[in-house]
Design a protein around this motif. Structure first.
Motif, short mmCIF file in Angstrom:
data_model
loop_
_atom_site.label_atom_id
_atom_site.label_comp_id
_atom_site.label_asym_id
_atom_site.label_seq_id
_atom_site.Cartn_x
_atom_site.Cartn_y
_atom_site.Cartn_z
N ARG A 11 0.83 -1.21 0.00
CA ARG A 11 0.00 0.00 0.00
C ARG A 11 0.86 1.25 0.00
O ARG A 11 0.61 2.20 -0.76
CB ARG A 11 -0.92 -0.02 1.22
CG ARG A 11 -1.91 1.14 1.29
CD ARG A 11 -2.73 1.01 2.55
NE ARG A 11 -3.82 2.00 2.64
CZ ARG A 11 -4.60 2.14 3.71
NH1 ARG A 11 -4.44 1.34 4.75
NH2 ARG A 11 -5.56 3.06 3.72
N LEU A 12 1.88 1.26 0.84
CA LEU A 12 2.74 2.43 0.95
C LEU A 12 3.50 2.69 -0.34
O LEU A 12 3.59 3.83 -0.82
CB LEU A 12 3.72 2.24 2.12
CG LEU A 12 4.56 3.44 2.50
CD1 LEU A 12 3.69 4.63 2.85
CD2 LEU A 12 5.49 3.09 3.67
N ILE A 13 4.01 1.63 -0.95
CA ILE A 13 4.77 1.78 -2.19
C ILE A 13 3.88 2.32 -3.30
O ILE A 13 4.27 3.22 -4.07
CB ILE A 13 5.39 0.42 -2.58
CG1 ILE A 13 6.62 0.16 -1.71
CG2 ILE A 13 5.77 0.39 -4.06
CD1 ILE A 13 7.24 -1.20 -1.92
N ARG A 14 2.67 1.83 -3.40
CA ARG A 14 1.75 2.31 -4.44
C ARG A 14 1.39 3.77 -4.22
O ARG A 14 1.26 4.54 -5.18
CB ARG A 14 0.50 1.43 -4.46
CG ARG A 14 0.76 0.02 -4.96
CD ARG A 14 -0.39 -0.91 -4.65
NE ARG A 14 -0.09 -2.29 -5.01
CZ ARG A 14 -0.75 -3.35 -4.58
NH1 ARG A 14 -1.80 -3.20 -3.78
NH2 ARG A 14 -0.40 -4.57 -4.97
N LEU A 15 1.22 4.15 -2.97
CA LEU A 15 0.90 5.54 -2.67
C LEU A 15 2.06 6.46 -3.05
O LEU A 15 1.86 7.53 -3.63
CB LEU A 15 0.55 5.69 -1.19
CG LEU A 15 -0.84 5.19 -0.80
CD1 LEU A 15 -0.96 5.05 0.71
CD2 LEU A 15 -1.93 6.13 -1.32
N TRP A 16 3.28 6.06 -2.70
CA TRP A 16 4.44 6.86 -3.08
C TRP A 16 4.51 7.05 -4.59
O TRP A 16 4.81 8.14 -5.08
CB TRP A 16 5.72 6.20 -2.58
CG TRP A 16 5.96 6.30 -1.12
CD1 TRP A 16 5.33 7.10 -0.22
CD2 TRP A 16 6.93 5.56 -0.37
NE1 TRP A 16 5.83 6.91 1.04
CE2 TRP A 16 6.82 5.98 0.99
CE3 TRP A 16 7.88 4.60 -0.69
CZ2 TRP A 16 7.63 5.46 1.99
CZ3 TRP A 16 8.69 4.08 0.30
CH2 TRP A 16 8.56 4.50 1.64
N MET A 17 4.22 5.96 -5.31
CA MET A 17 4.25 6.04 -6.77
C MET A 17 3.19 7.00 -7.29
O MET A 17 3.44 7.84 -8.17
CB MET A 17 4.06 4.64 -7.37
CG MET A 17 5.23 3.71 -7.15
SD MET A 17 4.83 1.98 -7.56
CE MET A 17 4.39 2.12 -9.29
N ALA A 18 1.98 6.89 -6.74
CA ALA A 18 0.89 7.75 -7.19
C ALA A 18 1.15 9.22 -6.87
O ALA A 18 0.74 10.11 -7.63
CB ALA A 18 -0.43 7.30 -6.55
N GLU A 19 1.84 9.48 -5.78
CA GLU A 19 2.14 10.86 -5.38
C GLU A 19 3.27 11.47 -6.20
O GLU A 19 3.51 12.66 -6.14
CB GLU A 19 2.52 10.91 -3.89
CG GLU A 19 1.37 10.59 -2.95
CD GLU A 19 0.46 11.78 -2.70
OE1 GLU A 19 0.71 12.85 -3.31
OE2 GLU A 19 -0.47 11.66 -1.90
#
Length: 933
Positions: A458-466
């Motif tokens: 979840r955290l990795i995907r959020l960093w990517m989206a941001e």
């Protein structure tokens, strides 16, 4: 403050997007160039601010100037995003065979928008120049000559404070220390053992855990002084000069030795070569102990090891570090690593009482003990925090004062210089040492509630989206983000809460103290705003909004209009009504991230489809039953997460999401052991047109989906259900082309339908996870090519022949799950399974016996057996497996349950299932789960 890299990102984005369509915006080319030059000039200053932050104090003028630049930068981003919206709309018009009169209708709108963009950029340009002019009128110089005496004194204090604190621990009394006995005994064992080779011992842990205190107390032990011929202590910290370190060692060694340094020798005049020679000559014949405190880089060893001879006298180098990569560095010598853990709660209480009630002999009055427990719990076993908090509470005696501190702890942490300046400084040394990108990634974690377990994916995907993940050629952004995560863990800024069976981190937490500091920093730079949903949040330019909502407390949040918010998180911290989230707060059309995980929402709000800028939509665990037909409007969407929802069909518009990388959508039925426990939504067959999709799981293969699957050669993860025997040729052909595939899950249309995959010649080379659900005649021949496989799930296969020889040699298999797999009476694990850690067997109604030969699966940690009613015995010597720490039995024969109960002295006639667990791999503690008839 933390803006230099963001300016680079924004200026690059501005130029690449706006100049790409120069013909569309002929009026703003000059404005683009002007903004680019101005922002680049400002960036140089901000890089200096960012680098010195936490070391050199920043003035109020600096802060105001940086805040002005930040606000302007955000405005530039808003203009760019607005442009992107209109640009994409125009691109859509261009792609359609529209009639001439329609083009004429929209042409005036284009001209108007073009003019509006130009005006906005001109205004921003003027304001940027005015900021720069104001800076010239009131110059901000970071040169030493412009600093005030107060600043210089403060900088000197800060630069020397860590060293002084480190060396002051050498004089701590044993009576002041708590909870170090066990750790100290292990260190003493390594220091005093009979190993003659030079040995490096690393004590590693986050800042404030007491590494230096532990090592200093051990260093001072008389038994240590007597064991070594000479000892020296040096503090390194982040900045060091190697020759100065050598001089410090020489002074300590000669100062404590019987022989004195030649008075003719002047240390200040000695060259690097002279210093190395002096140290080698002195240490070579001796058994020495050198303590190197606060090591930040592996370069240090390369710098100093030449002066520390590798004699065979039993010499030791003992170092402390907060970085795992330093502790685990291959020093080329014998090494030991001691990871220092947080204090247990009761020992934390003892330390807290020592500091809070000095005049009362460390005795807490009974009426304050409940408050004390709440305060100590906030420290989560961090000794430095406990000491600081204890010092604060020493001056407070009433329940009201103690409860007031607890209620306002965040404010106390940020404002009470007397007790928390040092705590904050030490805790955030690791933070200030980070790159700009990693600082963003760390601060982002405070979006989650206190104590929240943050999942790695979840955290990795959020960093990517941001947009935090910097692009690297030929490297997936997920891989780059993994490196960021490893760095934060390595520095002790994130705590690993859970690992998967391969040892890979799975979930993390922020220490409460670090989280409070991160929240404080985030608020000051408008990075994140947090609320409980009760009160309206002021629209002062915040970019991310985290709501920890309770039932009926979203009313104010829904009324709040925050035009600049780019990310919205809603966490239901208590049971929340379904009606609370049917509408989003207004004014969010530029939002990039919307995370509603586990929010009890049934229908998605209509406003959602207007979020053209949305990159990330998380509906996991919601009660959503369908997606809007207009989902295709979200053409920037990259992540669509719908795990554990009731969505059973995806609309046709999903194929318009050309930027989509992750599509995860499946739900569960009530009975998790039933064949149809898991279902995936029906997808349009032309979903295969989504060429950027890397993850597609778990979808229903209807129509000609399987025939079209061969177009999705870019997939890394595929999960497909409702597969028929007739699909074998097309399915295998498609999988053979997916050379990057890492995870594959295939489920047949019903429990009597075969999963036929023999047409596949060999598995994709990077395949790590495989699940086949459905009837198998035999194990596919290509199983022998699964060299990288770590997890294998075979469910409802109902094999009659022994299948274990086909999988026993898999070199990296860690987890094996077998549900309704085998129809025989005996499973013989005769050899292999050398890396297996988890074995789960269920629904084998005829299975009576499991044999595990000695030496097979030597590292087994968990054994689960369920719904095997005929099983009468466990494998011989199962209790002697050294790493086995959990055994779970459910719905096995009464004979087996009674046999185990008798062996453990239990007399429970109604037990239907039993769970046995070994804590810390040493002492067996048996826990019973009673399922009464």
């Amino acid at each position: 403050m933390e803006l230099s890299s963001s300016l680079d990102l924004l200026t690059g984005k501005l130029v690449s997007v706006l100049e790409k369509e120069a013909s569309l915006l002929t009026e703003v080319g000059a404005e683009i160039d002007e903004i680019k030059l101005e922002l680049k000039a400002i960036t140089a200053f901000l890089e200096d601010v960012d680098t010195s932050l936490g070391v050199v104090p920043i003035s109020e003028t600096d802060k105001q100037w940086v805040a002005s630049v930040r606000d302007i930068t955000y405005e530039v981003e808003d203009v760019v995003d607005e442009f992107m919206f209109h640009f994409n709309k125009q691109q859509q018009w261009r792609g359609k065979p529209t009639k001439f009169f329609l083009k004429l209708i929209h042409f005036p709108k284009t001209l108007l928008f073009r003019h509006q963009i130009a005006v906005q950029l001109q205004d921003i340009n003027k304001r940027i120049k005015s900021i720069a002019e104001r800076n010239q009128r009131y110059p901000i110089s970071r040169s030493e000559s412009r600093k005030s005496d107060k600043q210089i004194r403060r900088e000197y204090h800060r630069n020397n404070w860590v060293k002084n604190l480190s060396e002051s621990t050498l004089f701590f009394k044993d009576v002041d220390l708590v909870g170090i006995d066990k750790a100290q005994n292990e260190l003493l064992g390594w220091l005093l053992d009979e190993e003659l080779q030079r040995t490096v011992i690393s004590v590693v842990g986050m800042g404030g855990l007491g590494k230096t205190t532990l090592v200093a107390n051990t260093f001072n032990k008389q038994v240590v002084k007597q064991h070594f011929d000479c000892c020296a202590w040096i503090t390194v910290s982040q900045q060091y000069i190697v020759t100065e370190l050598f001089k410090c060692i020489i002074k300590e060694l000669y100062g404590k030795a019987k022989e004195k340094m030649d008075p003719v020798i002047n240390l200040d005049s000695m060259s690097y070569r002279d210093l190395v020679e002096a140290l080698v000559n002195f240490l070579q014949p001796r058994r020495y102990l050198i303590v190197v405190d606060d090591v930040w880089s592996t370069n240090l060893w390369q710098d100093i090891s030449i002066a520390l001879p590798a004699n065979m006298n039993g010499s030791r180098i003992l170092l402390t570090t907060r970085k795992d990569d330093v502790a685990s560095f291959e020093f080329g010598v014998v090494k030991h690593i001691f990871p220092l853990k947080h204090l247990p709660f009761e020992e934390s209480m003892t330390l807290f009482f020592k500091k809070s009630f000095v005049g009362k002999g460390g005795q807490c009055p009974p009426y304050l003990e409940p408050s004390a427990r709440k305060l100590v719990a906030k420290c989560q076993g961090l000794p430095l925090a406990i000491v600081a908090l204890g010092g604060l509470m020493a001056s407070k005696s009433s329940i009201a004062e103690w409860n007031g501190v607890y209620d306002n702890l965040n404010q106390e942490l940020s404002e009470n210089d007397t007790y928390f300046e040092r705590l904050k400084y030490i805790s955030l040394l690791s933070y200030h040492d980070l790159s700009y990108t990693l600082k963003q990634c760390f601060l982002y974690c405070c979006i989650f509630p206190e104590g929240y377990k943050i999942r790695r994916k979840r955290l990795i995907r959020l960093w990517m989206a941001e947009g935090f993940v910097e692009p690297l050629k030929e490297t997936l952004p997920e891989v780059v983000a993994e490196r960021y995560l490893s760095e934060l863990i390595c520095r002790g800024l994130l705590q690993v809460e859970k690992r998967n069976k391969s040892g890979r981190p799975r979930a993390f937490k922020m220490h409460d103290i670090l989280r409070e500091f991160a929240v404080s920093i985030s608020k000051s730079i408008k990075f994140v705003a947090k609320s409980d949903g009760k009160e309206e949040v002021e629209d002062d330019g915040i970019r991310r909004w985290s709501i920890e909502a309770k039932e009926n407390e979203m009313k104010a949040a829904r009324k709040t209009a925050l035009s600049r918010v780019r990310s919205l998180f809603v966490f239901a911290v208590e049971e929340t009504s379904k009606s609370s989230f049917n509408r989003l707060p207004s004014g969010f059309k530029l939002m990039r991230v919307l995370d509603l995980e586990d929010i009890p929402i049934e229908e998605l709000p209509d406003e959602l489809m207007n979020l053209f800028n949305l990159r990330y939509l998380n509906l996991k665990g919601t009660q959503a039953k369908k997606l809007p037909k207009s989902i295709g409007k979200l053409y920037n969407l990259q992540f669509l997460l719908m795990k554990r929802t009731q969505i059973k069909e995806l609309p046709a518009g999903i194929v318009k999401l050309k930027n989509l990388r992750f599509l995860i959508a499946f739900g569960f039925n009530v009975n998790r052991m039933a064949f149809d426990c898991k279902f995936g939504p029906v997808v349009p067959s032309n979903i295969c047109l989504l060429s950027n999709l890397h993850v597609l799981s778990f979808v229903d293969a209807r129509g000609d989906f399987i025939k079209q699957l061969s177009k999705m050669v870019q997939l890394r993860r595929l999960g497909v259900t409702n597969v028929k025997e007739a699909d074998e040729k097309y399915l295998c052909s498609a999988i053979a082309k997916m050379t990057h595939l890492q995870s594959l899950k295939v489920k047949s249309c019903n429990e009597d339908e075969q999963v036929k995959m023999d047409a596949l010649e060999s598995a994709p080379p990077d395949l790590r996870k495989l699940a086949l659900v459905g009837k198998l005649e035999k194990v596919p021949h290509w199983f022998n090519s699964l060299d990288n496989l770590t997890s294998l799930v075979l469910n409802w296969s109902r094999l009659r022949d022994d299948f274990l020889p086909h999988i026993q040699a898999l070199p990296n298999l860690v987890q094996l799950k077998l549900l309704n797999l085998y129809e025989g009476e005996r499973l013989d694990f005769l050899e292999g399974f050398q890396k297996l850690k988890v074995l789960k067997i269920g629904r084998c109604p005829r299975l009576k016996e499991i044999l595990i030969n000695r030496g097979v699966m030597p590292g087994l940690q968990e054994l689960f057996i369920a719904a095997c009613q005929e099983l009468t015995t466990l494998p011989d010597d199962w209790e002697s497996l050294p790493d086995l720490n959990e055994v779970y039995l459910s719905e096995v024969s009464p004979e087996l349950i009674q046999k185990i109960c008798r062996s453990k002295g239990m007399n429970q006639q109604t037990i239907r299932s039993i769970q046995l667990s070994r804590e810390e791999g040493i002492e067996a503690i048996f826990k019973i789960t009673r399922w009464f008839e």
